[in-house]
Design a protein around this motif. Structure first.
Motif, short mmCIF file in Angstrom:
data_model
loop_
_atom_site.label_atom_id
_atom_site.label_comp_id
_atom_site.label_asym_id
_atom_site.label_seq_id
_atom_site.Cartn_x
_atom_site.Cartn_y
_atom_site.Cartn_z
N UNK A 141 -74.91 116.89 3.57
CA UNK A 141 -74.13 115.25 3.83
C UNK A 141 -73.91 114.91 2.43
N UNK A 142 -73.12 113.74 2.54
CA UNK A 142 -72.61 113.41 1.59
C UNK A 142 -73.32 112.53 0.97
N UNK A 143 -73.91 111.16 1.70
CA UNK A 143 -74.65 110.23 1.62
C UNK A 143 -75.53 110.03 2.61
N UNK A 144 -76.90 109.36 1.85
CA UNK A 144 -78.44 109.01 2.49
C UNK A 144 -78.77 107.81 2.29
N UNK A 145 -79.16 106.76 3.38
CA UNK A 145 -79.06 105.52 3.91
C UNK A 145 -80.93 105.93 4.08
N UNK A 146 -81.20 104.55 3.47
CA UNK A 146 -82.96 104.98 3.67
C UNK A 146 -83.69 103.28 2.91
N UNK A 147 -85.37 103.38 2.92
CA UNK A 147 -84.97 102.14 2.54
C UNK A 147 -85.64 102.93 1.78
N UNK A 148 -86.43 102.19 0.29
CA UNK A 148 -86.71 102.70 -0.78
C UNK A 148 -88.30 101.46 -1.70
N UNK A 149 -88.30 101.93 -2.64
CA UNK A 149 -89.09 101.15 -3.00
C UNK A 149 -89.87 101.49 -4.85
N UNK A 150 -90.06 100.49 -5.71
CA UNK A 150 -89.69 102.15 -6.96
C UNK A 150 -91.16 102.36 -7.56
N UNK A 151 -92.34 102.46 -6.09
CA UNK A 151 -93.35 102.89 -6.45
C UNK A 151 -93.18 104.19 -5.44
N UNK A 152 -92.47 103.74 -5.20
CA UNK A 152 -92.78 105.54 -3.89
C UNK A 152 -91.15 106.42 -4.37
N UNK A 153 -91.03 106.97 -5.68
CA UNK A 153 -89.41 108.16 -5.77
C UNK A 153 -89.66 108.75 -5.24
N UNK A 154 -87.99 109.50 -4.85
CA UNK A 154 -88.14 110.32 -3.68
C UNK A 154 -87.40 111.60 -4.83
N UNK A 155 -86.79 112.63 -3.96
CA UNK A 155 -86.45 113.51 -5.41
C UNK A 155 -85.02 112.81 -5.00
N UNK A 156 -83.82 111.65 -4.03
CA UNK A 156 -82.89 111.61 -4.62
C UNK A 156 -83.05 110.27 -5.64
N UNK A 157 -83.63 109.45 -6.40
CA UNK A 157 -84.02 108.50 -6.68
C UNK A 157 -83.91 109.60 -8.56
N UNK A 158 -84.01 110.63 -9.24
CA UNK A 158 -83.94 111.34 -10.65
C UNK A 158 -82.62 112.05 -10.09
N UNK A 159 -81.94 111.94 -11.58
CA UNK A 159 -80.59 112.60 -11.88
C UNK A 159 -80.52 114.20 -11.64
N UNK A 160 -79.19 114.38 -10.86
CA UNK A 160 -77.84 113.64 -11.12
C UNK A 160 -77.47 113.11 -10.07
N UNK A 161 -78.19 112.90 -9.07
CA UNK A 161 -78.29 111.80 -7.76
C UNK A 161 -77.28 110.78 -8.17
N UNK A 162 -77.03 109.60 -7.60
CA UNK A 162 -76.28 108.35 -7.07
C UNK A 162 -76.73 107.13 -6.58
N UNK A 163 -77.49 106.07 -6.37
CA UNK A 163 -78.12 105.32 -5.45
C UNK A 163 -77.35 103.80 -6.24
#
Length: 299
Positions: A141-163
């Motif tokens: 997929x090209x995009x992922x849509x999800x809820x997010x919170x600063x205390x629960x980082x996931x695999x896509x919250x790190x480089x080289x992915x952007x959000x």
């Protein structure tokens, strides 16, 4: 020229032993030898000096080792490069979204984007966050849509992915009401009385957030987990059935709250503020995906 011959050649070049190389290539030695001979005939030069044991590479054979490796590597890259070319010209947007947002936020959000730009076909994959992340990591997929919170980082919250933050929501503790409109299951009463709680499973993105933000606070209460599920929609159904309280996205339960089918089961300081984020692949190929990102992210 058969590309199988290249792998045969490299197997024999590695050991110099026809029997061992034939076994490695899962064929008989006579058939293997015929394929090596066919490759030499195609090239018009001997690749091996068979007068010694093990067989040694000739000068042409030494040169051809690099050529064979380059050819095999090039062929292995062809399917991926073909997909990249196809993707660059594709107008289809491939989006993975968590279930809760697929049913609530995403339809309204897409309508809003369509008032600003022309969207092509959208291929939506709705799943738990863990699976959505896997689809992105695998390039499906090209995009992922999800809820997010600063205390629960996931695999896509790190480089080289952007959000980009494209909306907001919050988790609210809700319960079915009793005959007087009070919550049947409530947090904040006697701390010695067990509170029946419905929770998310490990695979759920909202479960990741509630564990990071709420679990330590809940240690002060006698909590009894009576049901777990991947999906907020399933927990909502169980809350409506008066099975316990759960933290559900406000976007999912606002109508239930407005109509009194559900009521707040804890004070507002137990609400968990959420971002709604759109994650993008490392490289966006194609004008359609790039235009969608620029419109959605406001860049």
């Amino acid at each position: 020229m058969n590309f199988i011959w290249l792998e045969d050649f490299l197997a024999l070049a590695s050991s110099g032993n026809f029997s061992r190389a034939a076994e490695e290539r899962h064929t008989s030695q006579p058939a293997f030898s015929r394929r090596i001979r066919a490759l030499e005939e195609w090239l018009g030069a001997a690749l091996f000096d068979r007068s010694s044991q093990p067989a040694r590479l000739t000068d042409v054979g030494e040169w051809f080792v690099g050529v064979a490796n380059d050819l095999i590597n090039r062929v292995e890259r062809v399917p991926g490069e073909a997909r990249q070319v196809a993707e660059a010209s594709s107008v289809t947007l491939r989006i993975a979204s968590t279930h809760a947002l697929s049913f609530t936020f995403l339809p309204r959000w897409l309508r809003g984007l369509e008032s600003q730009t022309t969207l092509g076909p959208v291929q939506l994959m709705s799943d738990v966050l863990q699976r959505c992340e896997a689809l992105m990591l695998q390039g499906q997929v090209q995009f992922v849509l999800s809820h997010a919170h600063s205390k629960a980082q996931g695999a896509l919250d790190a480089e080289p992915y952007r959000s980009a933050r494209i909306g907001e929501d919050q988790l609210v503790a809700v319960s079915a009401p009793d005959a007087h409109g009070h919550p049947k299951h409530q947090l904040g009463g006697s701390r010695s009385t067990a509170v029946q709680v419905l929770k998310y499973t490990e695979e759920s993105g909202l479960g990741r957030i509630t564990r990071a933000v709420l679990d330590r606070r809940l240690e002060a209460f006698a909590v009894q987990v009576v049901f777990t599920a991947h999906l907020a929609s399933v927990l909502r159904t169980m809350v409506l059935d008066a099975r316990g309280l759960a933290w559900l996205p406000q976007t999912l339960v606002q109508e239930d709250l407005d109509q009194g089918r559900l009521v707040a089961a804890a004070s507002s300081d137990w609400n968990v503020p959420l971002e709604i984020r759109l994650y993008r692949d490392r490289e966006l190929r194609g004008r359609a995906a790039d235009a969608f990102w620029k419109t959605a992210a406001g860049v």
